[in-house]
Design an enzyme around this catalytic site. Structure first.
Site, mmCIF file in Angstrom:
data_model
loop_
_atom_site.group_PDB
_atom_site.id
_atom_site.type_symbol
_atom_site.label_atom_id
_atom_site.label_comp_id
_atom_site.label_asym_id
_atom_site.label_seq_id
_atom_site.Cartn_x
_atom_site.Cartn_y
_atom_site.Cartn_z
ATOM 1 N N ARG A 128 0.167 20.844 12.134
ATOM 2 C CA ARG A 128 1.202 19.903 12.615
ATOM 3 C C ARG A 128 0.633 18.647 13.273
ATOM 4 N NH1 ARG A 128 3.581 24.837 14.025
ATOM 5 N NH2 ARG A 128 5.106 25.454 12.457
ATOM 6 N N LYS A 150 -0.324 4.016 8.482
ATOM 7 C CA LYS A 150 0.334 4.425 7.238
ATOM 8 C C LYS A 150 -0.640 5.310 6.482
ATOM 9 C CE LYS A 150 3.597 0.808 6.017
ATOM 10 N NZ LYS A 150 3.912 -0.230 5.010
ATOM 11 N N GLU A 192 -6.189 -9.550 1.061
ATOM 12 C CA GLU A 192 -5.406 -9.121 2.235
ATOM 13 C C GLU A 192 -5.697 -10.035 3.430
ATOM 14 O OE1 GLU A 192 -3.120 -6.874 1.807
ATOM 15 O OE2 GLU A 192 -3.780 -5.459 0.272
ATOM 16 N N LYS A 234 -2.653 -7.851 12.359
ATOM 17 C CA LYS A 234 -2.033 -6.586 11.950
ATOM 18 C C LYS A 234 -1.646 -5.756 13.172
ATOM 19 C CE LYS A 234 -1.559 -2.829 8.939
ATOM 20 N NZ LYS A 234 -1.877 -2.165 7.701
ATOM 21 N N GLU A 244 8.028 0.110 10.321
ATOM 22 C CA GLU A 244 8.541 -0.840 9.327
ATOM 23 C C GLU A 244 10.063 -0.881 9.245
ATOM 24 O OE1 GLU A 244 6.023 -1.303 5.821
ATOM 25 O OE2 GLU A 244 7.808 -1.833 4.684
ATOM 26 N N ARG A 248 7.231 -5.560 10.087
ATOM 27 C CA ARG A 248 6.068 -4.991 9.377
ATOM 28 C C ARG A 248 6.171 -5.179 7.864
ATOM 29 N NH1 ARG A 248 2.543 0.499 10.581
ATOM 30 N NH2 ARG A 248 1.133 0.181 8.842
ATOM 31 N N ASN A 252 3.810 -6.876 3.367
ATOM 32 C CA ASN A 252 3.870 -6.576 1.936
ATOM 33 C C ASN A 252 3.999 -7.828 1.076
ATOM 34 O OD1 ASN A 252 3.737 -3.684 2.027
ATOM 35 N ND2 ASN A 252 5.712 -3.777 3.039
ATOM 36 N N HIS A 255 3.136 -7.699 -2.582
ATOM 37 C CA HIS A 255 2.957 -6.304 -2.962
ATOM 38 C C HIS A 255 4.019 -5.815 -3.951
ATOM 39 C CE1 HIS A 255 0.010 -6.434 0.187
ATOM 40 N NE2 HIS A 255 -0.253 -5.146 0.118
ATOM 41 N N HIS A 259 2.387 -4.248 -6.915
ATOM 42 C CA HIS A 259 2.536 -2.823 -7.246
ATOM 43 C C HIS A 259 3.042 -2.662 -8.679
ATOM 44 C CE1 HIS A 259 2.801 -1.247 -2.829
ATOM 45 N NE2 HIS A 259 1.570 -1.297 -3.267
ATOM 46 N N HIS A 272 -6.174 -3.035 -6.261
ATOM 47 C CA HIS A 272 -4.982 -3.334 -5.450
ATOM 48 C C HIS A 272 -4.993 -4.801 -4.989
ATOM 49 C CE1 HIS A 272 -1.791 -2.613 -2.528
ATOM 50 N NE2 HIS A 272 -2.562 -3.098 -1.572
HETATM 51 P P1 NAD Z 1 -11.210 2.347 -2.400
HETATM 52 O O1 NAD Z 1 -11.062 3.228 -1.273
HETATM 53 O O2 NAD Z 1 -11.010 2.920 -3.779
HETATM 54 O O3 NAD Z 1 -12.626 1.626 -2.341
HETATM 55 C C1 NAD Z 1 -13.007 0.753 -3.373
HETATM 56 C C2 NAD Z 1 -14.329 1.183 -4.029
HETATM 57 O O4 NAD Z 1 -15.415 0.855 -3.172
HETATM 58 C C3 NAD Z 1 -14.434 2.661 -4.268
HETATM 59 O O5 NAD Z 1 -15.132 2.888 -5.466
HETATM 60 C C4 NAD Z 1 -15.251 3.132 -3.063
HETATM 61 O O6 NAD Z 1 -15.909 4.359 -3.278
HETATM 62 C C5 NAD Z 1 -16.214 2.013 -2.923
HETATM 63 N N1 NAD Z 1 -16.787 1.813 -1.612
HETATM 64 C C6 NAD Z 1 -16.189 1.957 -0.418
HETATM 65 N N2 NAD Z 1 -16.983 1.502 0.565
HETATM 66 C C7 NAD Z 1 -18.119 1.098 -0.021
HETATM 67 C C8 NAD Z 1 -19.318 0.520 0.475
HETATM 68 N N3 NAD Z 1 -19.456 0.199 1.749
HETATM 69 N N4 NAD Z 1 -20.301 0.241 -0.413
HETATM 70 C C9 NAD Z 1 -20.128 0.499 -1.744
HETATM 71 N N5 NAD Z 1 -19.014 1.011 -2.267
HETATM 72 C C10 NAD Z 1 -18.023 1.304 -1.413
HETATM 73 O O7 NAD Z 1 -10.183 1.101 -2.326
HETATM 74 P P2 NAD Z 1 -9.760 0.139 -1.117
HETATM 75 O O8 NAD Z 1 -9.575 -1.182 -1.746
HETATM 76 O O9 NAD Z 1 -10.619 0.279 0.058
HETATM 77 O O10 NAD Z 1 -8.334 0.722 -0.724
HETATM 78 C C11 NAD Z 1 -7.275 0.753 -1.651
HETATM 79 C C12 NAD Z 1 -6.295 1.808 -1.208
HETATM 80 O O11 NAD Z 1 -5.786 1.462 0.077
HETATM 81 C C13 NAD Z 1 -5.100 1.936 -2.127
HETATM 82 O O12 NAD Z 1 -4.850 3.293 -2.362
HETATM 83 C C14 NAD Z 1 -3.960 1.313 -1.321
HETATM 84 O O13 NAD Z 1 -2.708 1.890 -1.619
HETATM 85 C C15 NAD Z 1 -4.381 1.630 0.084
HETATM 86 N N6 NAD Z 1 -3.827 0.740 1.113
HETATM 87 C C16 NAD Z 1 -3.263 1.315 2.193
HETATM 88 C C17 NAD Z 1 -2.768 0.528 3.213
HETATM 89 C C18 NAD Z 1 -2.208 1.169 4.452
HETATM 90 O O14 NAD Z 1 -1.614 0.479 5.276
HETATM 91 N N7 NAD Z 1 -2.402 2.456 4.645
HETATM 92 C C19 NAD Z 1 -2.852 -0.857 3.124
HETATM 93 C C20 NAD Z 1 -3.449 -1.426 2.003
HETATM 94 C C21 NAD Z 1 -3.941 -0.619 0.989
HETATM 95 N N1 GLY Z 2 -0.275 -2.663 4.311
HETATM 96 C C1 GLY Z 2 1.061 -2.636 4.787
HETATM 97 C C2 GLY Z 2 1.233 -2.036 6.149
HETATM 98 O O1 GLY Z 2 0.333 -1.530 6.752
HETATM 99 O O2 GLY Z 2 2.313 -2.036 6.650
#
Ligand code: NAD
Ligand code: GLY
Length: 370
Positions: A128, A150, A192, A234, A244, A248, A252, A255, A259, A272
């Site tokens: 939990r 998130k 971003e 942020k 949100e 917040r 997006n 997005h 998306h 992304h």
């Molecule tokens: P990712 O986690 O897939 O990382 C991108 C690539 O870089 C991967 O292959 C990873 O293994 C590699 N990598 C990571 N760090 C590295 C480093 N220091 N050196 C070499 N390689 C490295 O993608 P991302 O762009 O970090 O994140 C995308 C994800 O985040 C999506 O799923 C998206 O939906 C999510 N997201 C979430 C939020 C939120 O608020 N929670 C906001 C924006 C995006």
């Molecule tokens: N990336 C959108 C949020 O964190 O709200």
């Protein structure tokens, strides 16, 4: 690389959420120094979750930054968006239960947004809810996904459709980790960063226009400042509207279009951030068609997105209906009304649910494809 390669001093910001407030530490060479992790551990039990691409670079260094009496387990998952599933969350829970970890354990997410989102969700549900720490290693995760709580995973029918708001105990950003990041991923993170300027901070946008070359060259001071300013923006928004209900949603920008591109192409085909970059330009174009931005504003938006190394055209095989069908599934929509984030001016975003359908269709028809 054992020594910090930069001359920037660490800085700390706070995400102000009452009892659940937490720090974001930003600096070069923070991994490996126990001072940055130890205060946030709930007890001795620590589970590090990372992936096969990140582990060889940073897992040992992270472990060196844990107290010597910590009971440390690690789980190394496959790389890629395809790992962001409930099945992976199940593997984290299996590992926690097999290790006999209790409610005072701490999960550490070491990696990009995929690992951070998925591990955060695992932490939200395990017994939990247990403590977790974000150690983001992509620019995108450092400026966006690791901050704000998130968490979640993808469902075959939709991205990020299963999740929870669950805040970390701390976010530890070691800017040195960006040195191993592929250039394409750096550009995706810059989308971003640009987003923050476009939605809320015209001065930052102008600074980014001047410093984009330095940022792409990983110039330490420029990078640290861009990350700090992005995280500050942020953190302010999250403190104002954690779940949100209002402001917040501005995060997006781009997005809804983005998306749609990601989903249509199949997740992982477009990054992304690449899809968000095109989506922000589409939002700027639509804002122009609504009479808000002038042609020069749209030109500036396109120029900075291009300068970040991001595409400016939507996929060739995506028709108007492909966009509309995907956009109707967007989480921001209320009562089947399409809610878009648009720009009244550069640096001032609004939530808008009155876009005439004809105008949207005109934009989707006219927008360049490649
Ligand atoms: P990712 O986690 O897939 O990382 C991108 C690539 O870089 C991967 O292959 C990873 O293994 C590699 N990598 C990571 N760090 C590295 C480093 N220091 N050196 C070499 N390689 C490295 O993608 P991302 O762009 O970090 O994140 C995308 C994800 O985040 C999506 O799923 C998206 O939906 C999510 N997201 C979430 C939020 C939120 O608020 N929670 C906001 C924006 C995006
Ligand atoms: N990336 C959108 C949020 O964190 O709200």
């Amino acid at each position: 690389m054992t020594e910090s390669e930069t001359s920037t001093v660490p800085r700390t910001l706070q995400v102000a959420l009452g009892e659940r407030s937490y720090p974001i530490h930003i600096g070069a060479g923070l991994l490996g120094d126990p001072a940055w992790l130890t205060p946030y551990l709930a007890g001795r039990q620590v589970m590090i979750v990372t992936n096969e691409a990140v582990a060889p670079h940073y897992l040992a260094r992270l472990k060196a930054g844990l107290p010597s009496d910590a009971m440390v387990r690690e789980l190394v998952l496959p790389d890629g968006e395809a790992t962001k599933t409930l099945a992976s969350v199940g593997l984290v829970w299996d590992a926690l239960l097999e290790a006999g970890f209790n409610r005072r354990c701490t999960l550490i997410a070491l990696g990009g947004g995929v690992i951070g989102d998925m591990v955060g969700f695992a932490a939200a549900c395990y017994q939990r809810g247990v403590a977790f720490i974000q150690v983001p290693t992509t620019l995108l995760s450092q400026v966006d996904s690791s901050v704000g709580g998130k968490t979640g995973v993808n469902h075959p029918l939709g991205k990020n459709m299963i999740g929870a708001f669950w805040q970390p105990r701390a976010v530890l950003i070691d800017t040195d980790t960006l040195r191993t990041l592929p250039a394409k991923e750096l550009s995706a993170g810059l989308a971003e960063v640009i987003k923050y300027g476009l939605i809320r901070d015209a001065e930052f946008l102008a600074w980014l226009e001047d410093e984009m070359t330095a940022l792409r060259a990983l110039q330490p001071e420029a990078l640290a400042w861009a990350i700090e300013r992005s995280c500050r923006l942020k953190a302010e928004i999250v403190a104002e509207d954690e779940t949100e209900q209002g402001v917040r949603a501005l995060l997006n920008l781009g997005h809804t279009f983005g998306h749609a591109i990601e989903a249509h192409q199949g997740y992982g085909q477009w990054l992304h951030g690449e899809a968000v970059g095109v989506g922000m330009l589409m939002a700027a174009e639509l804002s122009h068609r609504l009479g808000w931005l002038n042609a020069g504003d749209v030109e500036r938006t396109a120029s900075i997105i291009a300068a970040a190394g991001l595409p400016l055209e939507a996929p060739a095989d995506m028709g108007v209906e492909d966009f509309l069908t995907r956009m109707r599934l967007d989480k921001k929509n209320v009562d089947e009304r399409l809610r878009l984030i648009l720009l009244e001016a550069l640096g001032r975003a609004v939530i808008h649910d009155q876009t005439p359908r004809e105008l949207l269709e005109e934009l989707l028809t006219a927008f360049p494809r490649s």
